[in-house]
Write a protein that holds these residues in place. Sequence first.
Motif, short mmCIF file in Angstrom:
data_model
loop_
_atom_site.label_atom_id
_atom_site.label_comp_id
_atom_site.label_asym_id
_atom_site.label_seq_id
_atom_site.Cartn_x
_atom_site.Cartn_y
_atom_site.Cartn_z
N HIS A 169 26.45 85.62 52.80
CA HIS A 169 26.51 87.02 52.34
C HIS A 169 27.01 87.94 53.43
N HIS A 170 27.39 89.13 53.00
CA HIS A 170 27.65 90.24 53.94
C HIS A 170 26.97 91.47 53.35
N ILE A 171 26.22 92.19 54.19
CA ILE A 171 25.54 93.42 53.74
C ILE A 171 26.47 94.61 54.01
N LEU A 172 26.73 95.36 52.97
CA LEU A 172 27.55 96.57 53.10
C LEU A 172 26.65 97.75 52.80
N ARG A 173 26.34 98.54 53.83
CA ARG A 173 25.48 99.71 53.61
C ARG A 173 26.33 100.90 53.24
N SER A 174 26.08 101.47 52.08
CA SER A 174 26.79 102.69 51.70
C SER A 174 26.06 103.35 50.55
N ARG A 175 26.43 104.58 50.32
CA ARG A 175 25.79 105.38 49.27
C ARG A 175 26.90 106.04 48.46
N GLY A 176 26.78 106.02 47.12
CA GLY A 176 27.79 106.65 46.28
C GLY A 176 27.85 108.14 46.52
N PRO A 177 28.68 108.87 45.83
CA PRO A 177 29.54 108.38 44.74
C PRO A 177 30.74 107.58 45.25
N TYR A 178 31.29 106.78 44.36
CA TYR A 178 32.42 105.92 44.68
C TYR A 178 33.62 106.29 43.82
N VAL A 179 34.81 106.03 44.39
CA VAL A 179 36.04 106.36 43.64
C VAL A 179 36.82 105.08 43.39
N LEU A 180 37.69 105.15 42.37
CA LEU A 180 38.37 103.96 41.88
C LEU A 180 39.21 103.27 42.96
N ASP A 181 40.02 104.01 43.68
CA ASP A 181 40.93 103.38 44.65
C ASP A 181 40.15 102.56 45.69
N ALA A 182 39.08 103.16 46.18
CA ALA A 182 38.29 102.48 47.21
C ALA A 182 37.56 101.27 46.62
N GLU A 183 37.09 101.39 45.39
CA GLU A 183 36.39 100.26 44.75
C GLU A 183 37.35 99.11 44.51
N ARG A 184 38.57 99.44 44.07
CA ARG A 184 39.58 98.39 43.83
C ARG A 184 39.92 97.68 45.13
N LYS A 185 40.12 98.48 46.19
CA LYS A 185 40.49 97.92 47.50
C LYS A 185 39.35 97.01 48.03
N LEU A 186 38.13 97.48 47.87
CA LEU A 186 36.98 96.69 48.35
C LEU A 186 36.95 95.32 47.65
N MET A 187 37.18 95.34 46.35
CA MET A 187 37.12 94.08 45.59
C MET A 187 38.28 93.16 45.96
N VAL A 188 39.47 93.76 46.14
CA VAL A 188 40.64 92.93 46.50
C VAL A 188 40.46 92.38 47.91
N ASP A 189 40.10 93.25 48.85
CA ASP A 189 39.97 92.82 50.25
C ASP A 189 38.95 91.70 50.41
N ASN A 190 37.93 91.72 49.56
CA ASN A 190 36.87 90.71 49.67
C ASN A 190 37.05 89.55 48.68
N ASP A 191 38.22 89.53 48.01
CA ASP A 191 38.54 88.43 47.10
C ASP A 191 37.43 88.20 46.07
N ILE A 192 36.88 89.32 45.57
CA ILE A 192 35.76 89.25 44.62
C ILE A 192 36.21 88.64 43.30
N ASP A 193 35.37 87.76 42.72
CA ASP A 193 35.72 87.25 41.39
C ASP A 193 34.70 87.60 40.32
N VAL A 194 33.60 88.25 40.69
CA VAL A 194 32.68 88.77 39.67
C VAL A 194 31.88 89.93 40.26
N LEU A 195 31.64 90.93 39.41
CA LEU A 195 30.80 92.07 39.78
C LEU A 195 29.47 91.94 39.05
#
Length: 249
Positions: A169-195
Amino acid sequence: MTDPAPILILGGTGEARALAQVLHAERIPCVSSLAGRVSDPALPAGDVRSGGFGGVDGLIAWLRAHRCTTVVDATHPFAQHISAHAAQACTRLGIRLIGLQRRAWSQVPGDQWISVPDLAEAADWVGQHGRRVFLTTGRQDVHEFAHLTEPWFLIRVVDPPTCNLPRRHHILRSRGPYVLDAERKLMVDNDIDVLVTKNSGGELTAAKLAAARELGLPVVMVQRPPQVPVDVAVDSVDDAVSLLRTAAR
Ligand code: NAP
């Protein structure tokens, strides 16, 4: 003359803060109550108390001491204990309970949701199908995934979890609100395959759903527990304010 009795807002959500802000601005007396578990919480306007009441009896004692006649349960949709306590306390005291709960998210075309009734089933699904998992269910629920040894987890939390964690695992500490561009980048950068998320609803954290949709990723969506009965249920701060304004006149 004694001060008017305050409205108790059971809070910890953006809606509770927004409500306190309006009531404070309109000089309608209220006290916001926080569970007190988040370090450095976003504080509502006006009077605030923090920490558990000590169960139903403690809440009743607090309501009596402050001569409250109205409680607004604006807690998170998954905060079941405090909502049940509020219902019992208000029934026993014969005072009004308003439930302010934001609408649940619902699927739109392009979504690939796997709806599950609870976190245990979410973990089962992830154990069978997940490879790189974006886990956003909150730190109190991470332990449900601790036994999974194969998938890698990006665990997003406000405060670090203190429970057992999945092996990879990796712990990512953060607090919303979140925006689409950053959420998309986070998922792509981390090669996410399920939320994985609870159906909390609301705008502040909804961008992850749009990002998953755009990327064609499945979302394991934990359904809400049944709502505790209240005297009046509203799903917007404006509706809650209208009710409380009328009562304060
Ligand atoms: P809970 O299980 O309903 O509450 C546990 C105890 O905490 C209550 O019995 C009460 O203690 C105290 N408590 C909770 N809310 C309080 C408030 N507003 N004021 C005073 N005391 C309060 O709720 P939870 O532990 O807060 O959370 C349960 C679930 O909701 C978790 O799944 C969590 O992830 C989710 N949640 C999410 C958010 C969010 O913003 N994402 C915020 C809150 C909760 P006493 O019995 O001593 O009175």
